[in-house]
Design a protein around this motif. Structure first.
Motif, PDB file in Angstrom:
ATOM      1  N   LEU A  26       0.893  -1.199   0.107  1.00  0.00           N
ATOM      2  CA  LEU A  26      -0.018   0.065  -0.142  1.00  0.00           C
ATOM      3  C   LEU A  26       0.947   1.327  -0.274  1.00  0.00           C
ATOM      4  O   LEU A  26       1.791   1.213   0.538  1.00  0.00           O
ATOM      5  CB  LEU A  26      -0.981   0.026   1.412  1.00  0.00           C
ATOM      6  N   SER A  62     -12.275  -1.319   4.544  1.00  0.00           N
ATOM      7  CA  SER A  62     -12.254  -1.389   3.202  1.00  0.00           C
ATOM      8  C   SER A  62     -13.257  -2.576   2.885  1.00  0.00           C
ATOM      9  O   SER A  62     -14.096  -2.579   1.989  1.00  0.00           O
ATOM     10  CB  SER A  62     -11.124  -1.718   2.686  1.00  0.00           C
ATOM     11  N   GLU A 152      -6.990  -6.797  -1.434  1.00  0.00           N
ATOM     12  CA  GLU A 152      -6.828  -6.165  -2.604  1.00  0.00           C
ATOM     13  C   GLU A 152      -8.262  -5.725  -3.367  1.00  0.00           C
ATOM     14  O   GLU A 152      -8.190  -4.102  -3.760  1.00  0.00           O
ATOM     15  CB  GLU A 152      -5.849  -6.913  -3.482  1.00  0.00           C
ATOM     16  N   THR A 153      -9.063  -6.442  -3.565  1.00  0.00           N
ATOM     17  CA  THR A 153     -10.280  -6.089  -4.144  1.00  0.00           C
ATOM     18  C   THR A 153     -10.916  -5.283  -3.540  1.00  0.00           C
ATOM     19  O   THR A 153     -11.545  -4.197  -4.094  1.00  0.00           O
ATOM     20  CB  THR A 153     -11.091  -7.461  -4.308  1.00  0.00           C
ATOM     21  N   LEU A 155     -10.108  -2.978  -1.262  1.00  0.00           N
ATOM     22  CA  LEU A 155      -9.179  -1.531  -1.262  1.00  0.00           C
ATOM     23  C   LEU A 155      -9.585  -0.770  -2.331  1.00  0.00           C
ATOM     24  O   LEU A 155      -9.457   0.445  -2.334  1.00  0.00           O
ATOM     25  CB  LEU A 155      -7.693  -1.946  -1.081  1.00  0.00           C
ATOM     26  N   ARG A 156      -9.732  -1.320  -3.690  1.00  0.00           N
ATOM     27  CA  ARG A 156     -10.013  -0.612  -4.679  1.00  0.00           C
ATOM     28  C   ARG A 156     -11.493  -0.253  -5.109  1.00  0.00           C
ATOM     29  O   ARG A 156     -11.808   0.438  -5.935  1.00  0.00           O
ATOM     30  CB  ARG A 156      -9.634  -1.749  -6.255  1.00  0.00           C
ATOM     31  N   ALA A 157     -12.547  -1.048  -4.193  1.00  0.00           N
ATOM     32  CA  ALA A 157     -13.820  -0.402  -4.177  1.00  0.00           C
ATOM     33  C   ALA A 157     -14.250  -0.646  -2.594  1.00  0.00           C
ATOM     34  O   ALA A 157     -14.884  -1.417  -2.465  1.00  0.00           O
ATOM     35  CB  ALA A 157     -14.577  -1.221  -5.064  1.00  0.00           C
ATOM     36  N   PRO A 158     -13.632   0.313  -1.553  1.00  0.00           N
ATOM     37  CA  PRO A 158     -13.991   0.164  -0.322  1.00  0.00           C
ATOM     38  C   PRO A 158     -15.449   0.173   0.131  1.00  0.00           C
ATOM     39  O   PRO A 158     -16.333   1.026  -0.354  1.00  0.00           O
ATOM     40  CB  PRO A 158     -12.951   1.116   0.476  1.00  0.00           C
ATOM     41  N   GLN A 173      -4.199   8.781  -4.242  1.00  0.00           N
ATOM     42  CA  GLN A 173      -4.302   7.614  -5.065  1.00  0.00           C
ATOM     43  C   GLN A 173      -2.831   7.605  -5.863  1.00  0.00           C
ATOM     44  O   GLN A 173      -2.101   8.709  -6.013  1.00  0.00           O
ATOM     45  CB  GLN A 173      -5.273   7.619  -6.191  1.00  0.00           C
ATOM     46  N   PRO A 174      -1.911   6.596  -6.106  1.00  0.00           N
ATOM     47  CA  PRO A 174      -2.786   5.127  -5.710  1.00  0.00           C
ATOM     48  C   PRO A 174      -2.489   4.874  -4.104  1.00  0.00           C
ATOM     49  O   PRO A 174      -1.501   5.177  -3.923  1.00  0.00           O
ATOM     50  CB  PRO A 174      -1.804   4.279  -6.780  1.00  0.00           C
ATOM     51  N   CYS A 176      -3.397   1.421  -3.444  1.00  0.00           N
ATOM     52  CA  CYS A 176      -3.054  -0.139  -3.645  1.00  0.00           C
ATOM     53  C   CYS A 176      -2.281  -0.388  -4.550  1.00  0.00           C
ATOM     54  O   CYS A 176      -2.297  -0.027  -5.806  1.00  0.00           O
ATOM     55  CB  CYS A 176      -4.401  -1.051  -3.642  1.00  0.00           C
ATOM     56  N   GLY A 178      -0.704  -3.715  -5.129  1.00  0.00           N
ATOM     57  CA  GLY A 178      -0.839  -4.725  -5.641  1.00  0.00           C
ATOM     58  C   GLY A 178       0.056  -5.774  -4.721  1.00  0.00           C
ATOM     59  O   GLY A 178       0.712  -5.345  -3.931  1.00  0.00           O
TER      60      GLY A 178
END
Length: 292
Positions: A26, A62, A152-153, A155-158, A173-174, A176, A178
């Motif tokens: 992160l 998240s 991870e998923t 964090l990209r759409a909390p 941003q960014p 996350c 990966g």
């Protein structure tokens, strides 16, 4: 806050801590961050680096966990922090008063459970809150791959708004970066430096002046400090969460070790000759690493 637990809490079905796990990276950056390590009455401090409780809280938000929910598998995660840009300390001055003009109450209560008025009468209360401004950290979270993929998923759409320690500190941003299939230290050692564009230019200009080059210097590597969770570490931090329940907030300790990592600088025009090489050569001022 309840008395801290004496041993770190780990789920019964967690994998052994010694096994190699992939790492979720992160980038914790924003105008303001505040990672509480202690707060007393009218003062709220911030640590110099993100705390494990703050990072686990961000992960829990998240995926949509409420404060009362058990932390479950999140308790078994290990954390490493790399300081890419230490930032500067900001003191935020606050005053508190009653809009009706009434004296402020004190912490003590009467036999009926109502707060007593201040004595002598006090109409204004001064508080101070501390923040890190313009700081950038890389957090490495080690754990089972399935759990890291879920995080991870999320964090990209909390599910809930994310914050860097306090609700008033949203991340930029960014966030996350990966998942990396390596150990924590290797992931932090190989991930390129992630400062702001302004800080990157400032560093190159300062290094060029120190080396009397008459131009900015662009070393291929740069040294950054890191704090790695390690059962054999010599330092102990009291920031590992057990419960975020407002009525039963509990924390325990964890062992860490502090180190320096030589990492890729990320300069596209990195100097290749020996004199303008790595930032840790003999003519480099070590205090420059602290942004001084």
């Amino acid at each position: 806050m309840t008395a801290p637990a004496t041993e770190p809490a780990t789920p019964a079905d967690a994998e052994p801590a010694g096994e190699d796990h992939p790492v979720l990276l992160l980038r914790l950056a924003g105008p303001l961050q505040s990672w509480g390590v202690r707060s007393a009455f009218n003062r709220r401090d911030t640590g110099a680096e993100p705390t494990k409780s703050g990072v686990i809280g961000l992960l829990a938000a998240s995926v949509g966990m409420s404060r009362e929910e058990p932390l479950g598998d999140l308790l078994g995660l290990r954390l490493g922090i790399r300081v890419d840009q230490p930032g500067t300390l900001l003191r935020d001055y606050h005053t508190v008063s009653d809009y009706r003009g009434r004296p402020l109450p004190q912490a003590g209560v009467t036999a009926k459970g109502t707060q007593k008025p201040t004595s002598p009468v006090k109409h204004t209360h001064v508080t101070a809150r501390y923040y890190l401004q313009d700081a950038v950290f890389i957090a490495a979270i080690s754990g089972p791959r399935g759990l890291l993929l879920t995080l991870e998923t999320a964090l990209r759409a909390p599910a809930f708004p994310l914050a860097l320690g306090r609700r008033s500190c949203p991340p930029t941003q960014p966030l996350c970066l990966g998942i990396r299939s390596t150990d924590m230290e290797s992931a932090l050692r190989t991930e390129p430096w992630q400062p702001s564009a302004h800080a990157r230019k400032q560093y190159a200009a300062r290094l060029g002046r120190e080396r009397r080059l008459g131009r900015p210097a662009h070393p291929p590597t740069i040294d950054r400090s890191a704090t790695l969770e390690d059962p054999n570490g010599h330092d102990v931090l009291q920031d590992a969460p057990v419960s975020f329940d407002p009525h039963l907030r509990t924390f325990t300790s964890r062992r860490v070790r502090h180190t320096w990592l030589s990492i890729p600088s990320g300069y596209h025009n990195a100097d290749s000759d020996a004199h303008n090489g790595p930032a840790d050569d003999a003519d480099h001022d070590p205090f420059a690493l602290l942004g001084w």
